[in-house]
Design a protein around this motif. Structure first.
Motif, mmCIF file in Angstrom:
data_model
loop_
_atom_site.group_PDB
_atom_site.id
_atom_site.type_symbol
_atom_site.label_atom_id
_atom_site.label_comp_id
_atom_site.label_asym_id
_atom_site.label_seq_id
_atom_site.Cartn_x
_atom_site.Cartn_y
_atom_site.Cartn_z
ATOM 1 N N THR A 143 30.981 -63.360 -84.113
ATOM 2 C CA THR A 143 30.482 -62.882 -82.785
ATOM 3 C C THR A 143 29.131 -63.483 -82.325
ATOM 4 O O THR A 143 28.802 -63.911 -81.192
ATOM 5 N N SER A 144 28.334 -63.760 -83.471
ATOM 6 C CA SER A 144 27.270 -64.377 -83.363
ATOM 7 C C SER A 144 27.266 -65.847 -82.661
ATOM 8 O O SER A 144 26.561 -66.226 -81.938
ATOM 9 N N ILE A 145 28.142 -66.556 -83.588
ATOM 10 C CA ILE A 145 28.553 -67.918 -83.197
ATOM 11 C C ILE A 145 28.983 -68.027 -81.729
ATOM 12 O O ILE A 145 28.502 -69.006 -80.852
ATOM 13 N N ARG A 146 30.111 -67.158 -81.276
ATOM 14 C CA ARG A 146 30.539 -67.167 -80.196
ATOM 15 C C ARG A 146 29.497 -67.004 -79.064
ATOM 16 O O ARG A 146 29.629 -67.303 -77.815
ATOM 17 N N SER A 147 28.483 -66.009 -79.160
ATOM 18 C CA SER A 147 27.392 -65.748 -78.270
ATOM 19 C C SER A 147 26.632 -67.061 -77.871
ATOM 20 O O SER A 147 26.124 -67.030 -76.646
ATOM 21 N N ASN A 148 26.796 -67.980 -78.711
ATOM 22 C CA ASN A 148 26.062 -69.266 -78.276
ATOM 23 C C ASN A 148 26.907 -70.287 -77.424
ATOM 24 O O ASN A 148 26.375 -71.438 -77.099
ATOM 25 N N TYR A 149 28.297 -69.688 -77.093
ATOM 26 C CA TYR A 149 28.945 -70.864 -76.325
ATOM 27 C C TYR A 149 28.789 -70.636 -74.844
ATOM 28 O O TYR A 149 28.628 -69.454 -74.301
ATOM 29 N N VAL A 150 28.499 -71.992 -74.223
ATOM 30 C CA VAL A 150 28.184 -71.757 -72.952
ATOM 31 C C VAL A 150 29.339 -72.750 -72.425
ATOM 32 O O VAL A 150 29.604 -73.809 -72.505
ATOM 33 N N PRO A 151 30.172 -72.157 -71.500
ATOM 34 C CA PRO A 151 31.133 -72.956 -70.678
ATOM 35 C C PRO A 151 30.497 -74.086 -69.992
ATOM 36 O O PRO A 151 29.457 -73.937 -69.434
ATOM 37 N N PRO A 152 31.255 -74.957 -69.982
ATOM 38 C CA PRO A 152 30.752 -76.308 -69.222
ATOM 39 C C PRO A 152 30.652 -75.916 -67.675
ATOM 40 O O PRO A 152 31.481 -75.322 -67.122
ATOM 41 N N LYS A 153 29.508 -76.300 -66.896
ATOM 42 C CA LYS A 153 29.601 -75.944 -65.545
ATOM 43 C C LYS A 153 30.355 -76.715 -64.795
ATOM 44 O O LYS A 153 31.106 -76.087 -63.762
ATOM 45 N N ASN A 154 30.679 -77.850 -64.975
ATOM 46 C CA ASN A 154 31.887 -78.569 -64.233
ATOM 47 C C ASN A 154 33.002 -79.028 -65.511
ATOM 48 O O ASN A 154 32.822 -79.964 -66.049
ATOM 49 N N GLU A 155 33.588 -77.919 -65.889
ATOM 50 C CA GLU A 155 34.602 -78.003 -66.769
ATOM 51 C C GLU A 155 35.787 -79.169 -66.339
ATOM 52 O O GLU A 155 36.128 -79.021 -65.559
ATOM 53 N N GLU A 156 35.676 -80.355 -67.291
ATOM 54 C CA GLU A 156 36.844 -81.183 -66.924
ATOM 55 C C GLU A 156 38.046 -80.478 -66.663
ATOM 56 O O GLU A 156 38.756 -79.667 -67.703
#
Length: 324
Positions: free
Chosen positions: A121-134
């Protein structure tokens, strides 16, 4: 009754056609199975990459080693390059599946599973979806498989048509060879049936009023009938065959037409081969004053209709020529 020898001779005679048919069937089969097989291989490679990533991440997390989102993304990229596949999940989705594996593993103590859950859960909290996801690249594989299948089916159909045409041509050549070796007798029906057919043709000509009874007999030309229509003379022969009339029989009739100096009408009960039709067209192209016509029919109405059309067309051409 067919014997084993007859069957063997048929196999030898049609060996190339059988090989061609086998090739067409194989083409059709592989056009449907190979694309699916290729797609299954690609799917299997993706599953291998997926299981390998889950196993690697589980090992790192279980050993309480440091792991970040960027590390997971690097792992995914490395597997894609190694296996030449497109991995369908991002780092966050992969961690969710790793979490599910840990939670469902009853051999791991519950306290340990709780700690692993907190870590994930801690690792996932650092995931940032790409603004312009390919956007995912176009998946051409399903369309390629469909295209290959369609092309394979088309090739199979053309191959099957080619085999049928070859078999048909082989039969026509066989008829012509039979005619050259044993003339027409092998193709005729019984003598009484042949005479009945000749009488039938004579009745039709008589009904049309075209039988020429004043024709001077030529000892070199003895057709079944002489006909006269609108000043044009014809020789008419009736052929009642069980098989299609071949080129050899037509050549005999063309020789008779040439000697007579008249137009010719060949009345056939069973039909003619394609090569025979071609030869008639070729003859008529270079012999405008001695045209040859083919009438195909086994009934009085069929024969009368075609003969009437021939005499009418000949009359029209004659009138046009006179007018010119």
């Amino acid at each position: 009754m067919a014997t084993l020898t007859d069957f063997y001779n048929w196999i030898v005679k049609n060996l190339w056609n059988l090989f061609g048919l086998a090739g067409v069937v194989a083409t059709f089969y592989f056009s449907l199975t190979v694309p699916s097989y290729v797609e299954d291989i690609a799917t299997s490679k993706t599953k291998v990459v997926h299981e390998s990533l889950i196993g690697d991440i589980q090992e790192i997390l279980f050993s309480e080693k440091e792991l970040s989102i960027s590390d997971i993304e690097s792992f995914i990229k490395g597997k894609e390059l190694k296996q030449s596949v497109r991995y369908p999940y991002n780092a966050d989705e992969l961690l969710l599946q790793v979490q599910e594996r840990f939670i469902g593993n009853k051999f791991i103590p519950l306290d340990k599973r709780e700690n692993l859950l907190k870590t994930i859960t801690s690792i996932r909290s650092n995931y940032v979806p790409p603004k312009n996801e390919e956007s995912a690249p176009f998946n051409w594989l399903p369309y390629l498989s469909t295209l290959l299948s369609i092309l394979g089916v088309i090739a199979s159909l053309f191959g099957m048509k080619s085999i049928f045409n070859k078999v048909k041509l082989d039969k026509e050549v066989e008829l012509d060879l039979d005619g050259m070796i044993i003339l027409d007798e092998a193709h005729r029906s019984t003598p009484s049936g042949y005479e009945e057919y000749e009488n039938l043709v004579g009745e039709v000509l008589d009904d049309l009023g075209v039988i020429d009874t004043n024709q001077v007999q030529n000892r070199n030309v003895r057709p079944d009938f002489w006909a006269l229509s609108n000043g044009k003379r014809f020789i008419v022969e009736a052929k009642r065959y069980r098989k299609l009339l071949g080129v050899s029989s037509l050549r005999q009739f063309l020789g008779t037409v040439s000697l007579s100096g008249c137009h010719g009408i060949l009345v056939v009960s069973s039909g003619v081969t394609e090569r025979t039709k071609s030869l008639v067209k070729e003859h008529n192209k270079f012999n405008s004053t001695q045209q040859v016509h083919i009438v195909i029919g086994d009934s009085k109405n069929e024969i009368r209709s075609q003969l009437n059309q021939i005499f009418s067309e000949t009359s029209n051409k004659s009138n046009q020529s006179d007018a010119a």
